[in-house]
Design a protein around this motif. Structure first.
Motif, PDB file in Angstrom:
ATOM      1  N   ARG A 159      39.256  34.198  36.119  1.00  0.00           N
ATOM      2  CA  ARG A 159      40.043  35.036  35.211  1.00  0.00           C
ATOM      3  C   ARG A 159      41.532  34.703  35.296  1.00  0.00           C
ATOM      4  O   ARG A 159      42.084  34.578  36.394  1.00  0.00           O
ATOM      5  CB  ARG A 159      39.845  36.513  35.539  1.00  0.00           C
ATOM      6  CG  ARG A 159      38.493  37.072  35.180  1.00  0.00           C
ATOM      7  CD  ARG A 159      38.426  38.552  35.505  1.00  0.00           C
ATOM      8  NE  ARG A 159      38.596  38.779  36.948  1.00  0.00           N
ATOM      9  CZ  ARG A 159      38.875  39.953  37.499  1.00  0.00           C
ATOM     10  NH1 ARG A 159      39.041  41.028  36.736  1.00  0.00           N
ATOM     11  NH2 ARG A 159      38.994  40.086  38.809  1.00  0.00           N
TER      12      ARG A 159
ATOM     13  N   ASP B 202      42.258  36.470  29.411  1.00  0.00           N
ATOM     14  CA  ASP B 202      41.804  37.607  30.206  1.00  0.00           C
ATOM     15  C   ASP B 202      42.941  38.605  30.405  1.00  0.00           C
ATOM     16  O   ASP B 202      44.124  38.256  30.337  1.00  0.00           O
ATOM     17  CB  ASP B 202      41.284  37.123  31.560  1.00  0.00           C
ATOM     18  CG  ASP B 202      40.135  36.121  31.410  1.00  0.00           C
ATOM     19  OD1 ASP B 202      39.129  36.490  30.783  1.00  0.00           O
ATOM     20  OD2 ASP B 202      40.267  34.986  31.897  1.00  0.00           O
TER      21      ASP B 202
ATOM     22  N   GLU C  78      42.365  36.650  38.498  1.00  0.00           N
ATOM     23  CA  GLU C  78      41.195  36.804  39.368  1.00  0.00           C
ATOM     24  C   GLU C  78      41.575  37.529  40.657  1.00  0.00           C
ATOM     25  O   GLU C  78      42.683  37.352  41.186  1.00  0.00           O
ATOM     26  CB  GLU C  78      40.618  35.427  39.710  1.00  0.00           C
ATOM     27  CG  GLU C  78      39.301  35.465  40.450  1.00  0.00           C
ATOM     28  CD  GLU C  78      38.249  36.220  39.674  1.00  0.00           C
ATOM     29  OE1 GLU C  78      37.880  37.329  40.112  1.00  0.00           O
ATOM     30  OE2 GLU C  78      37.815  35.729  38.617  1.00  0.00           O
TER      31      GLU C  78
ATOM     32  N   ILE D 299      33.484  34.343  35.607  1.00  0.00           N
ATOM     33  CA  ILE D 299      33.845  35.711  35.262  1.00  0.00           C
ATOM     34  C   ILE D 299      32.588  36.563  35.317  1.00  0.00           C
ATOM     35  O   ILE D 299      31.482  36.050  35.507  1.00  0.00           O
ATOM     36  CB  ILE D 299      34.461  35.789  33.833  1.00  0.00           C
ATOM     37  CG1 ILE D 299      33.486  35.210  32.795  1.00  0.00           C
ATOM     38  CG2 ILE D 299      35.816  35.072  33.790  1.00  0.00           C
ATOM     39  CD1 ILE D 299      33.959  35.323  31.354  1.00  0.00           C
TER      40      ILE D 299
END
Length: 299
Positions: free
Chosen positions: A40, A46, A50, A128
């Motif tokens: 991400r 996004d 992440e 993801i």
């Protein structure tokens, strides 16, 4: 609402005789997760960066997290090559769970792995959570990943592993028609058949415990010795039991995790431990699947 009915019984107390090649007591399956660049990030649309399986613990926030991005970048720039070099030195095969976007951004490690004889397995187009993704987008991602692996290696993938899968994932993989197995499962130590629609579908279970991901969890490994000790203890239990009931030992690896210099010797110590041991089959997951299809076809 469910990918499949729950099965809490499995093979019970009488699992089938695996009949691994050469009468092996245990089949050891090393898996290298190549995810770097597919995680991400607002760069890919996004909402946040992440937060999963990094050196930084705790929730992230909106916007780009440049520190986390750099941790993932280490995996593709340095870690993956350190790990592939180790397997070349020990002359052992592995399976690469390859994320499509990671291949798109840096195909060289996957091309090199395939050239060395390792298996490249589909690991989704993005690293993801697919749980809430609509079916059409997930199907598009599936086909993108297949094409990227085929272009990078010259051969289509025969295995599938999403990791953070949806209710549709297994059905979409089975309906595609070219996969021999999927590994979105942690419920057993042997492959097993399941029904997906009107088709028999093979599952080769994976693991989250004999896995370097536990370096990135609060209750996980802290040193290379802890990692190697856990792997050795797992192996010795399965080797002992394998005198009568041979199983699979899965070992999960990540480029940005065990690829660090303070951790790689945990993996190397385990490779030393199993080197030269009799009745051990170190193999790729596709070879486990082909063996099971031949020896234990669906009933």
């Amino acid at each position: 609402m469910t990918m499949q009915p729950r099965d809490l019984i499995g093979y019970g107390h009488t699992p089938p005789k695996a009949n691994w090649p050469g009468g092996a007591r245990v089949a050891v399956s090393f898996v290298l997760n190549y995810e770097e660049g597919g995680e991400r990030t607002p760069l890919l649309g996004d909402s946040e960066s992440e937060t999963y399986l990094t050196e930084i613990q705790g929730p992230g926030g909106p916007g780009r997290d440049l520190l986390t991005e750099s941790i993932y970048e280490f995996g593709g720039r340095v870690g993956v090559w350190r790990i592939l070099d180790a397997f070349e030195e020990y002359q052992q095969p592995l399976t690469v769970f390859a994320v499509g976007k990671a291949i798109e951004l840096n195909p060289a490690p996957v091309t090199a792995a395939a050239a060395a004889g390792h298996e490249v397995c589909s690991h989704g187009y993005r690293w993801i959570d697919y749980h809430e993704m609509d079916e059409a987008t997930e199907l598009d991602h599936l086909h993108r990943c297949i094409k990227l692996i085929t272009d990078a290696t010259g051969e289509r993938p025969y295995g599938w592993y999403t990791g953070r899968f949806s209710y549709n994932t297994r059905r979409l993989a089975a309906e595609e028609g070219g996969f021999l197995y999927d590994s979105d499962d942690y419920s057993d130590e042997l492959p097993y058949w399941t029904r997906v629609g009107e088709k028999n579908h093979l599952v080769v279970p994976y693991t989250l415990d004999a896995n370097d991901a536990r370096f990135a969890t609060p209750n996980g490994f802290r040193t290379a010795d802890e990692f190697s000790t856990y792997l050795i203890d797992t192996f010795e239990t399965l080797y002992r039991e394998g005198a009568t009931t041979p199983k699979i030992m899965n070992v999960g690896l990540h480029c940005r995790i065990v690829g660090r210099p303070g951790r790689i010797d945990g993996l190397r110590r385990f490779l030393d431990h199993i080197a030269g041991r009799e009745d051990v089959w170190v193999t790729r997951r596709v070879d486990i699947a082909r063996h099971w299809i031949a020896e234990h076809p669906p009933q």
